[in-house]
Design a protein around this motif. Structure first.
Motif, PDB file in Angstrom:
ATOM      1  N   LEU A   1      25.493  12.764  -4.691  1.00 15.06           N
ATOM      2  CA  LEU A   1      24.259  13.516  -4.486  1.00 15.06           C
ATOM      3  C   LEU A   1      23.132  12.789  -5.195  1.00 15.06           C
ATOM      4  CD1 LEU A   1      22.649  16.117  -3.677  1.00 15.06           C
ATOM      5  CD2 LEU A   1      23.419  17.100  -5.864  1.00 15.06           C
ATOM      6  N   VAL A   2      22.013  12.605  -4.501  1.00 13.73           N
ATOM      7  CA  VAL A   2      20.872  11.910  -5.089  1.00 13.73           C
ATOM      8  C   VAL A   2      19.627  12.771  -4.906  1.00 13.73           C
ATOM      9  CG1 VAL A   2      20.488  10.600  -2.968  1.00 13.73           C
ATOM     10  CG2 VAL A   2      19.543   9.761  -5.113  1.00 13.73           C
ATOM     11  N   CYS A   3      18.754  12.776  -5.904  1.00 13.20           N
ATOM     12  CA  CYS A   3      17.526  13.563  -5.831  1.00 13.20           C
ATOM     13  C   CYS A   3      16.368  12.700  -5.363  1.00 13.20           C
ATOM     14  CB  CYS A   3      17.191  14.161  -7.195  1.00 13.20           C
ATOM     15  SG  CYS A   3      15.809  15.338  -7.131  1.00 13.20           S
ATOM     16  N   ILE A   4      15.730  13.131  -4.280  1.00 10.61           N
ATOM     17  CA  ILE A   4      14.448  12.565  -3.869  1.00 10.61           C
ATOM     18  C   ILE A   4      13.398  13.398  -4.595  1.00 10.61           C
ATOM     19  CG2 ILE A   4      12.952  11.924  -1.949  1.00 10.61           C
ATOM     20  CD1 ILE A   4      15.707  10.598  -1.930  1.00 10.61           C
ATOM     21  N   SER A   5      12.940  12.902  -5.733  1.00  8.68           N
ATOM     22  CA  SER A   5      12.142  13.722  -6.641  1.00  8.68           C
ATOM     23  C   SER A   5      10.748  14.021  -6.113  1.00  8.68           C
ATOM     24  CB  SER A   5      12.031  13.047  -8.010  1.00  8.68           C
ATOM     25  OG  SER A   5      11.470  11.755  -7.879  1.00  8.68           O
ATOM     26  N   GLY A   6      10.307  13.264  -5.106  1.00 11.93           N
ATOM     27  CA  GLY A   6       8.987  13.524  -4.542  1.00 11.93           C
ATOM     28  C   GLY A   6       8.718  12.634  -3.342  1.00 11.93           C
ATOM     29  N   HIS A   7       7.667  12.941  -2.603  1.00  9.46           N
ATOM     30  CA  HIS A   7       7.320  12.112  -1.451  1.00  9.46           C
ATOM     31  C   HIS A   7       6.412  10.964  -1.873  1.00  9.46           C
ATOM     32  CE1 HIS A   7       3.141  13.391  -1.058  1.00  9.46           C
ATOM     33  NE2 HIS A   7       3.483  14.669  -0.984  1.00  9.46           N
ATOM     34  N   GLY A   8       6.344   9.938  -1.018  1.00  9.94           N
ATOM     35  CA  GLY A   8       5.546   8.760  -1.310  1.00  9.94           C
ATOM     36  C   GLY A   8       4.305   8.630  -0.455  1.00  9.94           C
ATOM     37  N   LEU A   9       3.822   9.731   0.087  1.00  8.70           N
ATOM     38  CA  LEU A   9       2.682   9.661   0.996  1.00  8.70           C
ATOM     39  C   LEU A   9       1.379   9.295   0.292  1.00  8.70           C
ATOM     40  CD1 LEU A   9       3.481  12.720   3.294  1.00  8.70           C
ATOM     41  CD2 LEU A   9       3.984  10.302   3.677  1.00  8.70           C
ATOM     42  N   LEU A  10       1.342   9.451  -1.028  1.00  5.82           N
ATOM     43  CA  LEU A  10       0.182   9.019  -1.796  1.00  5.82           C
ATOM     44  C   LEU A  10       0.477   7.720  -2.551  1.00  5.82           C
ATOM     45  CD1 LEU A  10      -1.102  12.452  -3.142  1.00  5.82           C
ATOM     46  CD2 LEU A  10      -1.954  11.136  -1.198  1.00  5.82           C
ATOM     47  N   ASP A  11       1.588   7.080  -2.197  1.00  6.65           N
ATOM     48  CA  ASP A  11       2.013   5.835  -2.844  1.00  6.65           C
ATOM     49  C   ASP A  11       2.156   4.707  -1.827  1.00  6.65           C
ATOM     50  OD1 ASP A  11       2.888   6.841  -5.717  1.00  6.65           O
ATOM     51  OD2 ASP A  11       3.706   8.269  -4.287  1.00  6.65           O
ATOM     52  N   LEU A  12       1.461   4.822  -0.705  1.00  8.81           N
ATOM     53  CA  LEU A  12       1.660   3.861   0.374  1.00  8.81           C
ATOM     54  C   LEU A  12       1.177   2.463   0.011  1.00  8.81           C
ATOM     55  CD1 LEU A  12       0.792   6.075   3.466  1.00  8.81           C
ATOM     56  CD2 LEU A  12       3.042   5.486   2.553  1.00  8.81           C
ATOM     57  N   ALA A  13       0.284   2.340  -0.963  1.00 12.60           N
ATOM     58  CA  ALA A  13      -0.146   1.014  -1.407  1.00 12.60           C
ATOM     59  C   ALA A  13       1.040   0.212  -1.930  1.00 12.60           C
ATOM     60  CB  ALA A  13      -1.218   1.145  -2.485  1.00 12.60           C
ATOM     61  N   ALA A  14       1.989   0.889  -2.563  1.00 14.95           N
ATOM     62  CA  ALA A  14       3.181   0.192  -3.060  1.00 14.95           C
ATOM     63  C   ALA A  14       4.007  -0.351  -1.910  1.00 14.95           C
ATOM     64  CB  ALA A  14       4.023   1.154  -3.908  1.00 14.95           C
ATOM     65  N   TYR A  15       4.161   0.451  -0.857  1.00 19.67           N
ATOM     66  CA  TYR A  15       4.926  -0.017   0.302  1.00 19.67           C
ATOM     67  C   TYR A  15       4.165  -1.116   1.046  1.00 19.67           C
ATOM     68  CZ  TYR A  15       8.327   3.687  -0.414  1.00 19.67           C
ATOM     69  OH  TYR A  15       9.314   4.488  -0.951  1.00 19.67           O
ATOM     70  N   ASP A  16       2.831  -1.050   1.060  1.00 23.96           N
ATOM     71  CA  ASP A  16       2.038  -2.132   1.633  1.00 23.96           C
ATOM     72  C   ASP A  16       2.342  -3.451   0.930  1.00 23.96           C
ATOM     73  OD1 ASP A  16       0.662  -1.060   3.765  1.00 23.96           O
ATOM     74  OD2 ASP A  16      -1.125  -0.542   2.614  1.00 23.96           O
ATOM     75  N   LYS A  17       2.432  -3.401  -0.390  1.00 28.10           N
ATOM     76  CA  LYS A  17       2.696  -4.619  -1.151  1.00 28.10           C
ATOM     77  C   LYS A  17       4.122  -5.116  -0.929  1.00 28.10           C
ATOM     78  CE  LYS A  17      -0.930  -3.963  -4.562  1.00 28.10           C
ATOM     79  NZ  LYS A  17      -1.319  -3.881  -5.988  1.00 28.10           N
ATOM     80  N   LEU A  18       5.054  -4.193  -0.715  1.00 30.17           N
ATOM     81  CA  LEU A  18       6.410  -4.608  -0.366  1.00 30.17           C
ATOM     82  C   LEU A  18       6.399  -5.356   0.968  1.00 30.17           C
ATOM     83  CD1 LEU A  18       9.542  -4.452  -0.802  1.00 30.17           C
ATOM     84  CD2 LEU A  18       9.461  -2.375   0.604  1.00 30.17           C
ATOM     85  N   LEU A  19       5.721  -4.806   1.953  1.00 28.40           N
ATOM     86  CA  LEU A  19       5.657  -5.436   3.270  1.00 28.40           C
ATOM     87  C   LEU A  19       4.948  -6.792   3.218  1.00 28.40           C
ATOM     88  CD1 LEU A  19       4.762  -2.312   5.434  1.00 28.40           C
ATOM     89  CD2 LEU A  19       7.002  -3.392   5.186  1.00 28.40           C
ATOM     90  N   ALA A  20       4.047  -6.943   2.251  1.00 31.96           N
ATOM     91  CA  ALA A  20       3.323  -8.204   2.106  1.00 31.96           C
ATOM     92  C   ALA A  20       4.078  -9.226   1.270  1.00 31.96           C
ATOM     93  CB  ALA A  20       1.950  -7.944   1.492  1.00 31.96           C
ATOM     94  N   GLY A  21       5.278  -8.847   0.796  1.00 29.57           N
ATOM     95  CA  GLY A  21       6.084  -9.786   0.027  1.00 29.57           C
ATOM     96  C   GLY A  21       5.998  -9.603  -1.464  1.00 29.57           C
ATOM     97  N   LEU A  22       6.145  -8.374  -1.921  1.00 29.65           N
ATOM     98  CA  LEU A  22       6.119  -8.067  -3.350  1.00 29.65           C
ATOM     99  C   LEU A  22       7.073  -8.994  -4.097  1.00 29.65           C
ATOM    100  CD1 LEU A  22       5.097  -5.824  -5.446  1.00 29.65           C
ATOM    101  CD2 LEU A  22       7.335  -4.790  -5.091  1.00 29.65           C
ATOM    102  N   PRO A  23       6.624  -9.678  -5.120  1.00 30.93           N
ATOM    103  CA  PRO A  23       7.507 -10.603  -5.837  1.00 30.93           C
ATOM    104  C   PRO A  23       8.596  -9.875  -6.616  1.00 30.93           C
ATOM    105  CG  PRO A  23       5.414 -10.377  -6.987  1.00 30.93           C
ATOM    106  CD  PRO A  23       5.260  -9.653  -5.681  1.00 30.93           C
TER     107      PRO A  23
END
Length: 446
Positions: A398-420
């Motif tokens: 069992l794993v907890c998804i402690s919250g949504h990331g809809l206000l954290d999309l900049a982090a996913y943008d950086k992942l898609l751009a090749g986050l080091p």
């Protein structure tokens, strides 16, 4: 359908030991203790197991609880899991995270105690958002100091707080002495300890203000027990069992809220399958895996009580990370004590692995998790595929998804751009930051 719990469940009666007492500097009485409502003090120290949820809090809970639990079959298939993975989702309230569970409770108790303004520090902004909404619900003012780098990355977290009439300050700010001093130093703008230190100083300036905190205190972990209590009932309704419970750890309330009701149920002989409890932290802030068990400050002012915790040092310059909610130097006193006695285990995950797991979950389950929750998902993927030695989960996890990331999309943008890739915390810097701390002895004394 599972009902919302009517009482919180404390793990204290099941520990088998007392938590170490705080050490208070002689020059101050400690601002938190001076303003803490009596009921919250009781909830932190009493060995009472069940605490009825006050009706004003329960009424608010019922608008978004019970929170959903489901088997993430598509995520399982994508990662090649060999055991079932169940997820408990805490993003379905106005704050977008589990933090609202204790924010409502604390706002209720502080309002009843006569305070007219609550002051806090926040990292990723979930806690600040939660407290702003809770204060609005109970008609009291709210002031938030948010880690400056995080506020720049997540500007709409600030918008949400201001929507609920909160006064918001980027930390370090010019409003406090500790903020002004930190602003003159390099590398000090990413610390949750600093934001908390500013909040502590600001709150002490007015007797009608109270500093409150959303994660590390024993009472906040108690309030979060609604997560695990619901999960136990929901798994039973599905005729499912798990052998591992996994949650991310900043200070520990999300992990504790999910995991400790399982510990209590195991201790009371209520479950047939013993459960491994796995706390997952950021590799940039590795207190549980590379820190020391010592007495340390919870903030950067050095004026409040020192707690027994796993810590990398309150003065450690934590590097920037998209998982701002995990960027806290120490683990909660309760979580630390259980870690010290091997009642829980710990893993560290880098932000690239965490965000990759979060993206995989979004693609398969159509829920965007917060970057913090991505750490728990990454650890779950390791365990469920047998890639984490010594952590079997033969019947599932069992794993907890402690919250949504809809206000954290900049982090996913950086992942898609090749986050080091992340750089591991520097060993010499960790040793230097903890060298002067007093170790906690096995029986909890100083």
């Amino acid at each position: 359908m599972t009902e919302t719990p009517r009482a919180w469940r404390s793990v204290l009666p099941h520990l088998g030991y007392e938590l170490p007492a705080d050490v208070t500097p002689q020059r101050t009485g400690g601002p938190m203790i001076a303003t803490l409502p009596l009921e919250l003090i009781r909830q932190s120290v009493a060995t009472r197991e069940f605490w009825p949820i006050p009706e004003p809090v329960a009424e608010r809970y019922r608008s978004y609880r019970p929170a959903p639990l489901w088997r993430a079959r598509r995520f399982e298939a994508e990662i090649g899991a060999t055991v079932p993975i169940y997820v408990k989702y805490e993003g379905g309230n106005i704050s977008g995270s589990h933090k609202f569970n204790t924010a409502l409770a604390q706002a209720h108790y502080y309002h009843r105690a006569g305070f007219r303004e609550l002051v806090t520090g926040t990292g990723a902004g979930q806690w600040g958002s939660a407290l702003a909404a809770a204060c609005a619900a109970f008609g009291i003012a709210c002031t938030v100091f948010m880690v400056g780098g995080s506020l720049r990355d997540k500007p709409y977290r600030g918008s949400l707080m201001r929507l609920y009439n909160a006064e918001l300050h980027a930390s370090p700010s010019r409003l406090t002495h500790v903020g002004r001093v930190a602003a003159e130093r390099s590398g000090q703008g990413n610390s949750l300890a600093l934001a908390i230190g500013e909040a502590v100083e600001y709150a002490r300036a007015d007797p009608k203000r109270a500093f409150c905190i959303g994660s590390g205190e024993t009472y906040s972990i108690l309030h979060q027990s609604v997560i695990g209590l619901e999960a136990i009932d929901q798994l039973a309704a599905l005729d499912a069992s798990v052998e591992a419970v996994i949650g991310c750890v900043g200070a520990g309330s999300n992990f504790g809220g999910l995991a400790l009701p399982f510990f209590a149920a195991d201790s009371a002989g209520e479950r047939d399958v013993p459960t491994e409890l796995i706390a997952v932290e950021s590799s940039t802030t590795p207190k549980l895996t590379r820190g020391v068990y010592a007495f340390d400050h919870t903030d950067s002012t050095g004026t409040g009580p020192m707690e027994a915790m796993y810590t990398i040092g309150s003065g450690y310059a934590i590097p920037a990370s998209h998982s701002a909610g995990l960027r806290f130097h120490g683990a909660a006193k309760l979580i630390s004590a259980m870690r010290y006695r091997d009642q829980i285990s710990a893993l560290a995950v880098g932000q690239r692995e965490a965000l990759t797991a979060g993206r995989t979950f979004a693609l398969t389950e159509l829920v965007v998790p917060a970057p913090e929750s991505g750490h728990a998902l990454a650890a779950a993927a390791r365990v469920a595929t047998g890639r984490e030695p010594g952590h079997p989960a033969r019947r599932g996890l069992l794993v907890c998804i402690s919250g949504h990331g809809l206000l954290d999309l900049a982090a996913y943008d950086k992942l898609l751009a090749g986050l080091p890739e992340d750089r591991a915390a520097d060993s010499d810097a960790l040793r230097a930051a903890t060298a002067s701390l007093r170790a906690v002895h096995p029986m909890g004394g100083a």
